[in-house]
Write a protein that holds these residues in place. Structure first.
Motif, PDB file in Angstrom:
ATOM      1  N   ALA A  19       0.742  -1.124   0.052  1.00 44.15           N
ATOM      2  CA  ALA A  19       0.023  -0.057  -0.050  1.00 44.15           C
ATOM      3  C   ALA A  19       0.880   1.300  -0.099  1.00 44.15           C
ATOM      4  O   ALA A  19       0.518   2.214  -0.662  1.00 44.15           O
ATOM      5  N   LEU A  20       1.882   1.401   0.740  1.00 43.05           N
ATOM      6  CA  LEU A  20       2.814   2.235   0.749  1.00 43.05           C
ATOM      7  C   LEU A  20       3.366   2.530  -0.738  1.00 43.05           C
ATOM      8  O   LEU A  20       3.714   3.761  -1.069  1.00 43.05           O
ATOM      9  N   PHE A  21       3.853   1.667  -1.384  1.00 38.11           N
ATOM     10  CA  PHE A  21       4.470   1.656  -2.558  1.00 38.11           C
ATOM     11  C   PHE A  21       3.421   2.051  -3.611  1.00 38.11           C
ATOM     12  O   PHE A  21       3.918   2.597  -4.796  1.00 38.11           O
ATOM     13  N   SER A  22       2.142   1.686  -3.305  1.00 39.84           N
ATOM     14  CA  SER A  22       1.244   2.248  -4.451  1.00 39.84           C
ATOM     15  C   SER A  22       0.771   3.739  -4.386  1.00 39.84           C
ATOM     16  O   SER A  22       0.205   4.129  -5.337  1.00 39.84           O
ATOM     17  N   LEU A  23       1.212   4.207  -3.159  1.00 43.05           N
ATOM     18  CA  LEU A  23       0.821   5.719  -2.980  1.00 43.05           C
ATOM     19  C   LEU A  23       1.368   6.566  -3.928  1.00 43.05           C
ATOM     20  O   LEU A  23       0.592   7.508  -4.617  1.00 43.05           O
ATOM     21  N   PRO A  24       2.506   6.363  -4.292  1.00 44.36           N
ATOM     22  CA  PRO A  24       3.122   7.637  -5.159  1.00 44.36           C
ATOM     23  C   PRO A  24       2.564   7.361  -6.925  1.00 44.36           C
ATOM     24  O   PRO A  24       2.167   8.211  -7.433  1.00 44.36           O
ATOM     25  N   VAL A  25       2.117   6.019  -7.052  1.00 45.30           N
ATOM     26  CA  VAL A  25       1.575   5.666  -8.217  1.00 45.30           C
ATOM     27  C   VAL A  25       0.239   6.268  -8.459  1.00 45.30           C
ATOM     28  O   VAL A  25      -0.129   6.906  -9.357  1.00 45.30           O
ATOM     29  N   LEU A  26      -0.524   5.903  -7.316  1.00 49.89           N
ATOM     30  CA  LEU A  26      -1.922   6.512  -7.326  1.00 49.89           C
ATOM     31  C   LEU A  26      -1.785   8.157  -7.240  1.00 49.89           C
ATOM     32  O   LEU A  26      -2.630   8.679  -8.000  1.00 49.89           O
ATOM     33  N   SER A  27      -0.963   8.789  -6.674  1.00 52.62           N
ATOM     34  CA  SER A  27      -1.047  10.280  -6.519  1.00 52.62           C
ATOM     35  C   SER A  27      -0.784  10.914  -8.030  1.00 52.62           C
ATOM     36  O   SER A  27      -1.310  11.833  -8.360  1.00 52.62           O
ATOM     37  N   PHE A  28       0.182  10.191  -8.769  1.00 52.45           N
ATOM     38  CA  PHE A  28       0.371  10.267 -10.266  1.00 52.45           C
ATOM     39  C   PHE A  28      -0.756  10.302 -10.863  1.00 52.45           C
ATOM     40  O   PHE A  28      -1.077  11.035 -11.753  1.00 52.45           O
ATOM     41  N   ALA A  29      -1.246   9.119 -10.653  1.00 50.57           N
ATOM     42  CA  ALA A  29      -2.457   8.841 -11.572  1.00 50.57           C
ATOM     43  C   ALA A  29      -3.581   9.987 -11.410  1.00 50.57           C
ATOM     44  O   ALA A  29      -4.351  10.520 -12.108  1.00 50.57           O
ATOM     45  N   ALA A  30      -3.860  10.350 -10.148  1.00 50.97           N
ATOM     46  CA  ALA A  30      -4.760  11.395  -9.929  1.00 50.97           C
ATOM     47  C   ALA A  30      -4.521  12.773 -10.617  1.00 50.97           C
ATOM     48  O   ALA A  30      -5.305  13.230 -11.031  1.00 50.97           O
ATOM     49  N   ALA A  31      -3.102  13.051 -10.129  1.00 59.73           N
ATOM     50  CA  ALA A  31      -2.646  14.297 -10.995  1.00 59.73           C
ATOM     51  C   ALA A  31      -2.882  14.245 -12.362  1.00 59.73           C
ATOM     52  O   ALA A  31      -3.486  15.421 -12.872  1.00 59.73           O
ATOM     53  N   TYR A  32      -2.375  13.285 -12.991  1.00 60.12           N
ATOM     54  CA  TYR A  32      -2.754  13.228 -14.428  1.00 60.12           C
ATOM     55  C   TYR A  32      -4.258  13.165 -14.925  1.00 60.12           C
ATOM     56  O   TYR A  32      -4.571  13.387 -15.809  1.00 60.12           O
ATOM     57  N   GLY A  33      -5.182  12.522 -13.726  1.00 57.22           N
ATOM     58  CA  GLY A  33      -6.442  12.497 -14.194  1.00 57.22           C
ATOM     59  C   GLY A  33      -7.097  13.687 -14.200  1.00 57.22           C
ATOM     60  O   GLY A  33      -7.901  14.270 -14.979  1.00 57.22           O
ATOM     61  N   ILE A  34      -6.641  14.580 -13.263  1.00 57.43           N
ATOM     62  CA  ILE A  34      -7.003  15.692 -12.955  1.00 57.43           C
ATOM     63  C   ILE A  34      -6.668  16.827 -14.186  1.00 57.43           C
ATOM     64  O   ILE A  34      -7.283  17.834 -14.863  1.00 57.43           O
ATOM     65  N   HIS A  35      -5.597  16.503 -14.675  1.00 55.90           N
ATOM     66  CA  HIS A  35      -4.739  17.162 -15.752  1.00 55.90           C
ATOM     67  C   HIS A  35      -5.714  17.034 -17.219  1.00 55.90           C
ATOM     68  O   HIS A  35      -5.803  17.826 -17.944  1.00 55.90           O
ATOM     69  N   ASN A  36      -6.104  15.758 -17.249  1.00 57.06           N
ATOM     70  CA  ASN A  36      -7.014  15.436 -18.190  1.00 57.06           C
ATOM     71  C   ASN A  36      -8.291  16.195 -18.476  1.00 57.06           C
ATOM     72  O   ASN A  36      -9.104  16.132 -19.367  1.00 57.06           O
ATOM     73  N   LEU A  37      -8.832  16.772 -17.160  1.00 52.94           N
ATOM     74  CA  LEU A  37      -9.943  17.337 -17.204  1.00 52.94           C
ATOM     75  C   LEU A  37      -9.762  18.634 -17.785  1.00 52.94           C
ATOM     76  O   LEU A  37     -10.882  19.617 -17.506  1.00 52.94           O
ATOM     77  N   GLY A  38      -8.544  19.229 -17.943  1.00 57.15           N
ATOM     78  CA  GLY A  38      -8.306  20.368 -18.459  1.00 57.15           C
ATOM     79  C   GLY A  38      -7.456  21.369 -17.778  1.00 57.15           C
ATOM     80  O   GLY A  38      -6.988  22.489 -18.201  1.00 57.15           O
ATOM     81  N   LEU A  39      -6.882  21.239 -16.573  1.00 60.60           N
ATOM     82  CA  LEU A  39      -6.374  22.095 -15.841  1.00 60.60           C
ATOM     83  C   LEU A  39      -4.946  21.761 -16.152  1.00 60.60           C
ATOM     84  O   LEU A  39      -4.405  20.592 -16.670  1.00 60.60           O
ATOM     85  N   GLY A  40      -4.066  22.645 -15.902  1.00 56.19           N
ATOM     86  CA  GLY A  40      -2.644  22.518 -16.234  1.00 56.19           C
ATOM     87  C   GLY A  40      -2.041  21.398 -15.220  1.00 56.19           C
ATOM     88  O   GLY A  40      -2.585  21.230 -14.103  1.00 56.19           O
ATOM     89  N   LEU A  41      -0.818  20.828 -15.483  1.00 60.46           N
ATOM     90  CA  LEU A  41      -0.167  19.612 -14.852  1.00 60.46           C
ATOM     91  C   LEU A  41       0.174  20.288 -13.502  1.00 60.46           C
ATOM     92  O   LEU A  41       0.031  19.428 -12.442  1.00 60.46           O
ATOM     93  N   ALA A  42       0.917  21.377 -13.522  1.00 62.85           N
ATOM     94  CA  ALA A  42       1.351  21.939 -11.955  1.00 62.85           C
ATOM     95  C   ALA A  42      -0.060  22.035 -11.127  1.00 62.85           C
ATOM     96  O   ALA A  42       0.298  21.546  -9.919  1.00 62.85           O
ATOM     97  N   TRP A  43      -1.081  22.699 -11.688  1.00 63.98           N
ATOM     98  CA  TRP A  43      -2.154  22.607 -10.616  1.00 63.98           C
ATOM     99  C   TRP A  43      -2.697  21.384 -10.125  1.00 63.98           C
ATOM    100  O   TRP A  43      -3.200  20.943  -8.993  1.00 63.98           O
ATOM    101  N   SER A  44      -2.694  20.374 -11.236  1.00 69.14           N
ATOM    102  CA  SER A  44      -3.191  19.011 -10.952  1.00 69.14           C
ATOM    103  C   SER A  44      -2.314  18.443  -9.667  1.00 69.14           C
ATOM    104  O   SER A  44      -2.844  17.921  -8.858  1.00 69.14           O
TER     105      SER A  44
END
Length: 167
Positions: free
Chosen positions: A66-91
């Motif tokens: 679960a600890l190892f999956s946390l960064p992967v899920l964080s990146f996935a959430a950030a890129y998912g928000i980025h795909n909604l139209g926000l900039g990558l930094a804001w995501s």
């Protein structure tokens, strides 16, 4: 019980034993029963400890995954928000902020739980009562052993000797 005629119709081989033999036999059998019960309890405890160790190891490994999956899920959430139209930094900022809010909520929960922790009042009161009782108790006089076998005599002033020798 045995047959008064001696024909052996009612007698069995175990009825001709004396009371001492019967008690010895009962003691031996009871001892064997206790030993068997202890062996059974040990076997059951070994199984439970083994199951507990395996369960603890499985939970530990699950926590590591679960600890190892946390960064992967964080990146996935950030890129998912980025795909909604926000900039990558804001995501990434939104995901990081969400973690900070979660950490603040957990810290607030911890503080409220820590504030509810109280000292062991009953144990403290019991210790104080015991100390009060022991404070009022007078020690028994010590006795010096007599070399010739006569009754021992109390030693007087031993505390003074100890106090002077340690100064």
């Amino acid at each position: 019980m045995s047959d008064p005629a001696g024909k052996g119709a009612l007698s069995t081989p175990g009825t001709d034993r004396s009371l001492g033999q019967l008690v010895a036999s009962a003691t031996t059998e009871l001892s064997a029963l206790v030993h068997d019960e202890i062996a059974l309890a040990k076997a059951e405890l070994r199984q439970d400890v083994k199951r507990g160790a395996i369960g603890g190891a499985a939970i530990g490994i699950a926590g590591v995954f679960a600890l190892f999956s946390l960064p992967v899920l964080s990146f996935a959430a950030a890129y998912g928000i980025h795909n909604l139209g926000l900039g990558l930094a804001w995501s990434f900022l939104i995901v990081g902020g969400a973690y900070l809010v979660l950490a603040a909520l957990l810290a607030l929960l911890a503080v409220t739980k820590f504030k509810k922790v109280k000292p062991p009042e009953k144990s403290i009161a019991s210790a104080k009562r015991t100390a009060a009782v022991l404070g009022n108790a007078k020690p028994h006089p010590r006795t010096a052993p007599a070399a010739d076998g006569r009754p021992a005599l109390p030693v007087k002033g031993e505390a003074e000797v100890v106090a002077r020798s340690s100064a």
